[in-house]
Scaffold this active site. Structure first.
Site, PDB file in Angstrom:
ATOM      1  N   GLU A 185       5.163  10.281  -4.487  1.00 51.15           N
ATOM      2  CA  GLU A 185       3.825   9.314  -4.766  1.00 51.15           C
ATOM      3  C   GLU A 185       2.904  10.029  -4.901  1.00 51.15           C
ATOM      4  O   GLU A 185       1.823   9.621  -5.925  1.00 51.15           O
ATOM      5  CB  GLU A 185       3.658   8.260  -3.583  1.00 51.15           C
ATOM      6  CG  GLU A 185       2.851   6.992  -4.062  1.00 51.15           C
ATOM      7  CD  GLU A 185       3.101   5.946  -3.018  1.00 51.15           C
ATOM      8  OE1 GLU A 185       3.258   6.215  -1.988  1.00 51.15           O
ATOM      9  OE2 GLU A 185       2.478   4.768  -3.373  1.00 51.15           O
ATOM     10  N   SER A 205       4.428  -1.010   4.248  1.00 56.84           N
ATOM     11  CA  SER A 205       3.537  -1.325   5.068  1.00 56.84           C
ATOM     12  C   SER A 205       3.851  -2.531   5.624  1.00 56.84           C
ATOM     13  O   SER A 205       4.528  -3.376   4.941  1.00 56.84           O
ATOM     14  CB  SER A 205       2.024  -1.467   4.159  1.00 56.84           C
ATOM     15  OG  SER A 205       1.897  -0.351   3.635  1.00 56.84           O
TER      16      SER A 205
HETATM   17  C1  LIG Z   1      -3.243  -2.091  -4.297  1.00 51.21           C
HETATM   18  C2  LIG Z   1      -2.321  -1.906  -3.153  1.00 51.21           C
HETATM   19  C3  LIG Z   1      -0.941  -1.755  -3.253  1.00 51.21           C
HETATM   20  C4  LIG Z   1      -0.017  -1.564  -2.337  1.00 51.21           C
HETATM   21  N1  LIG Z   1       1.422  -1.390  -2.574  1.00 51.21           N
HETATM   22  C5  LIG Z   1       2.031  -1.102  -1.561  1.00 51.21           C
HETATM   23  C6  LIG Z   1       3.431  -1.159  -1.635  1.00 51.21           C
HETATM   24  O1  LIG Z   1       4.051  -1.561  -2.791  1.00 51.21           O
HETATM   25  N2  LIG Z   1       4.252  -1.071  -0.660  1.00 51.21           N
HETATM   26  C7  LIG Z   1       3.628  -0.609   0.504  1.00 51.21           C
HETATM   27  O2  LIG Z   1       4.434  -0.341   1.444  1.00 51.21           O
HETATM   28  N3  LIG Z   1       2.516  -0.572   0.923  1.00 51.21           N
HETATM   29  C8  LIG Z   1       1.524  -0.839  -0.107  1.00 51.21           C
HETATM   30  N4  LIG Z   1       0.405  -0.785  -0.001  1.00 51.21           N
HETATM   31  C9  LIG Z   1      -0.277  -0.683   1.492  1.00 51.21           C
HETATM   32  C10 LIG Z   1      -0.795   0.730   1.544  1.00 51.21           C
HETATM   33  O3  LIG Z   1      -0.067   1.489   1.786  1.00 51.21           O
HETATM   34  C11 LIG Z   1      -1.883   0.696   2.930  1.00 51.21           C
HETATM   35  O4  LIG Z   1      -2.762  -0.275   2.590  1.00 51.21           O
HETATM   36  C12 LIG Z   1      -2.201   1.919   3.405  1.00 51.21           C
HETATM   37  O5  LIG Z   1      -1.394   2.761   3.691  1.00 51.21           O
HETATM   38  C13 LIG Z   1      -3.549   1.791   4.538  1.00 51.21           C
HETATM   39  O6  LIG Z   1      -2.688   0.832   5.502  1.00 51.21           O
HETATM   40  P1  LIG Z   1      -3.582  -0.336   6.121  1.00 51.21           P
HETATM   41  O7  LIG Z   1      -3.985  -1.278   4.965  1.00 51.21           O
HETATM   42  O8  LIG Z   1      -2.677  -0.982   7.132  1.00 51.21           O
HETATM   43  O9  LIG Z   1      -4.958   0.129   6.798  1.00 51.21           O
HETATM   44  P2  LIG Z   1      -5.032   0.955   8.364  1.00 51.21           P
HETATM   45  O10 LIG Z   1      -4.114   2.060   8.351  1.00 51.21           O
HETATM   46  O11 LIG Z   1      -5.149   0.023   9.241  1.00 51.21           O
HETATM   47  O12 LIG Z   1      -6.409   1.602   8.214  1.00 51.21           O
HETATM   48  C14 LIG Z   1      -7.595   1.001   8.095  1.00 51.21           C
HETATM   49  C15 LIG Z   1      -8.696   1.847   8.051  1.00 51.21           C
HETATM   50  O13 LIG Z   1      -8.682   3.177   9.255  1.00 51.21           O
HETATM   51  C16 LIG Z   1      -8.542   4.334   8.583  1.00 51.21           C
HETATM   52  N5  LIG Z   1      -7.806   5.007   9.415  1.00 51.21           N
HETATM   53  C17 LIG Z   1      -6.290   4.615   9.616  1.00 51.21           C
HETATM   54  N6  LIG Z   1      -5.934   5.822  10.514  1.00 51.21           N
HETATM   55  C18 LIG Z   1      -6.667   6.772  10.429  1.00 51.21           C
HETATM   56  C19 LIG Z   1      -6.752   8.094  11.067  1.00 51.21           C
HETATM   57  N7  LIG Z   1      -5.711   8.660  11.640  1.00 51.21           N
HETATM   58  N8  LIG Z   1      -7.603   8.915  10.817  1.00 51.21           N
HETATM   59  C20 LIG Z   1      -8.960   8.417  10.122  1.00 51.21           C
HETATM   60  N9  LIG Z   1      -9.007   7.174   9.645  1.00 51.21           N
HETATM   61  C21 LIG Z   1      -7.841   6.285   9.703  1.00 51.21           C
HETATM   62  C22 LIG Z   1      -7.940   4.151   6.971  1.00 51.21           C
HETATM   63  O14 LIG Z   1      -8.454   5.138   6.349  1.00 51.21           O
HETATM   64  C23 LIG Z   1      -8.782   2.823   6.744  1.00 51.21           C
HETATM   65  O15 LIG Z   1      -9.966   2.974   6.271  1.00 51.21           O
HETATM   66  C24 LIG Z   1      -0.593  -1.242  -1.004  1.00 51.21           C
HETATM   67  C25 LIG Z   1      -1.930  -1.164  -0.847  1.00 51.21           C
HETATM   68  C26 LIG Z   1      -2.851  -1.444  -1.956  1.00 51.21           C
HETATM   69  C27 LIG Z   1      -4.317  -1.797  -1.510  1.00 51.21           C
END
Ligand SMILES: Cc1cc2nc3c(=O)[nH]c(=O)nc-3n(C[C@H](O)[C@H](O)[C@H](O)COP(=O)(O)OP(=O)(O)OC[C@H]3O[C@@H](n4cnc5c(N)ncnc54)[C@H](O)[C@@H]3O)c2cc1C
Length: 403
Positions: free
Chosen positions: A252, A134
């Site tokens: 995962e 991410s």
């Molecule tokens: C506790 C925790 C641990 C984590 N650990 C890691 C890690 O070790 N390594 C790593 O790389 N990442 C990690 N992450 C990151 C995690 O993978 C991302 O938070 C997740 O993939 C969502 O991406 P974002 O936060 O950028 O949200 P966004 O992708 O910006 O999403 C925001 C909102 O929009 C919605 N949305 C986005 N796209 C769509 C779509 N196409 N259709 C419908 N709805 C959509 C999402 O569901 C969400 O509600 C972690 C996250 C958390 C909370």
């Protein structure tokens, strides 16, 4: 479907149970029930020693093939292992990212040299991993990563920023998705990405903890400013990063979550015991909610069994695709139930109100359950993304329209 355990599986269950009970009774009693989501800061040195104790006795990577240092267990015994681990309240595993994500990825896509170099230290508990996917503008839309890597002689040089990188502050290595060339077709951003293995302890990497609502910092921002890794440490070849990254995500969301319901069972038991102690369980609405949680966990268990029964050659079938959405939604709801059972006491933390004074901010286990479980429906693919996966890959619905 016959849900009874075979004599062989029962014997295996006894063997695991005895090992864990013995191990967690002595010097390691202190780590019992500690670590893991919401309590990740706890007892690092002791848990690392536990990881190595498991490794030394052949109890890490139990599902890996024997030629890679595992036990080659069939999936159903693998799940028994997870169940017994939860029953014994084994501590949150520090090596789970290497064991559950990077290891299987290297077995599927890595070269023999990469497998020989990186798998044994995971089995032994000697090297810890983190996942560098991410970025601020690449989460669900992972192909949008902006971190880039260029070859300089026989090394990759990496620049960019990752975020939410769990356990990066403890990790020895990170698997990083980076852009190594522009996509051939600008509308298909997946091209030109590579899956690099980058050592974390070097100049050029700056790890900044992010304080979470639980008060811990289990994840981090990671800045790469000229970080280096060997040219050979690219998995699946240059430009094949998307395929490899998707392979990792399947692990995962797959097998490792099948035995999870016993962890949740421990938590539900704690919530139910509290409700009994405080008299809340006498309230008809609360009784109904506790019963509903119990039933939801049973459904999770039965679905895990159904998934196992439908498994062919160790590959999970379509049933597995509902697993992440189901457990994450259940667990978030369990956190809410825990708060309602706690009542007004849920609002108070340590000696003061949450957030007022960091020195007294120490949520109890049920408060941590509530706070951390808010993230369950986000990481490893948010609920919305899981619904897209189920719609498109399990049900064959038309693909989500692209803007
Ligand atoms: C506790 C925790 C641990 C984590 N650990 C890691 C890690 O070790 N390594 C790593 O790389 N990442 C990690 N992450 C990151 C995690 O993978 C991302 O938070 C997740 O993939 C969502 O991406 P974002 O936060 O950028 O949200 P966004 O992708 O910006 O999403 C925001 C909102 O929009 C919605 N949305 C986005 N796209 C769509 C779509 N196409 N259709 C419908 N709805 C959509 C999402 O569901 C969400 O509600 C972690 C996250 C958390 C909370």
């Amino acid at each position: 479907m016959d849900l009874r355990e075979s004599a062989e599986d029962r014997a295996f269950r006894d063997e695991v149970r005895t090992f864990l009970e013995d191990g967690l009774a002595g010097d390691f009693a202190v780590v019992r029930g500690r670590g893991g989501p919401g309590d990740e800061h706890a007892l690092f040195d002791e848990r690392l020693a536990w990881e190595r104790h498991l490794g030394a006795h052949g109890w890490t990577c139990v599902g890996w093939p024997t030629e890679h240092g595992g036990r080659g267990l069939p999936l159903r015994q693998h799940v028994i292992y997870y169940e017994e681990y939860a029953r014994a309240q084994g501590p949150g595993r520090l090596g789970h990212i290497g064991e559950g994500l990077l290891g299987p990825t290297l077995m599927a896509f890595g070269t023999p040299e990469q497998q020989q170099r990186f798998l044994p230290p995971i089995v032994a508990g000697d090297e810890l991993w983190c996942q560098g996917y991410s970025e601020p503008n690449a989460g669900s839309d992972l192909a949008n990563v902006a971190t880039r890597a260029e070859l300089d002689g026989d090394e990759w040089v990496v620049h960019g920023q990752k975020v939410w990188t769990s356990l990066a502050h403890w990790a020895d290595w990170c698997f990083v998705i980076a852009r190594t060339s522009p996509p051939a077709d600008p509308r298909r951003k997946h091209g030109g990405l590579s899956y690099l293995l980058v050592p974390m302890r070097q100049e050029g990497i700056d790890i900044r903890p992010i304080v979470q609502v639980t008060g811990d910092s289990e994840f981090n921002e990671v800045f790469f400013d000229g970080a280096r890794t060997a040219a050979a440490d690219v998995v699946g070849g240059e430009g094949a990063g998307w395929k490899v990254a998707m392979g990792t995500l399947a692990f995962e969301r797959g097998a490792s979550t099948l035995g999870q319901q016993l962890n949740f069972r421990n938590e539900l038991d704690a919530v139910t015991a509290l409700a009994r102690r405080t008299g809340v369980a006498g309230d008809p609405v609360m009784r109904q909610r506790l019963a509903a949680a119990h039933i939801a966990l049973e459904i999770m268990r039965l679905n895990a069994l159904r998934t196992l029964a439908g498994t062919e050659n160790g590959t999970l079938g379509r049933e597995a695709m509902i697993g992440k959405l189901y457990w994450a939604t259940f667990h978030r709801g369990l956190g809410e139930l825990a708060m309602d059972v706690l009542g007004a006491a849920a609002l108070v933390c340590g000696d003061g109100a949450p957030g007022l004074d960091p020195s007294t901010y120490d949520p109890d286990p049920l408060q941590r359950l509530f706070l951390f479980s808010r993230s369950d429906t986000i990481y490893a693919g948010s609920n919305e993304i899981q619904r897209n996966i189920i719609g498109e890959r399990a049900l064959g619905l038309p693909k989500e329209p692209q803007p």
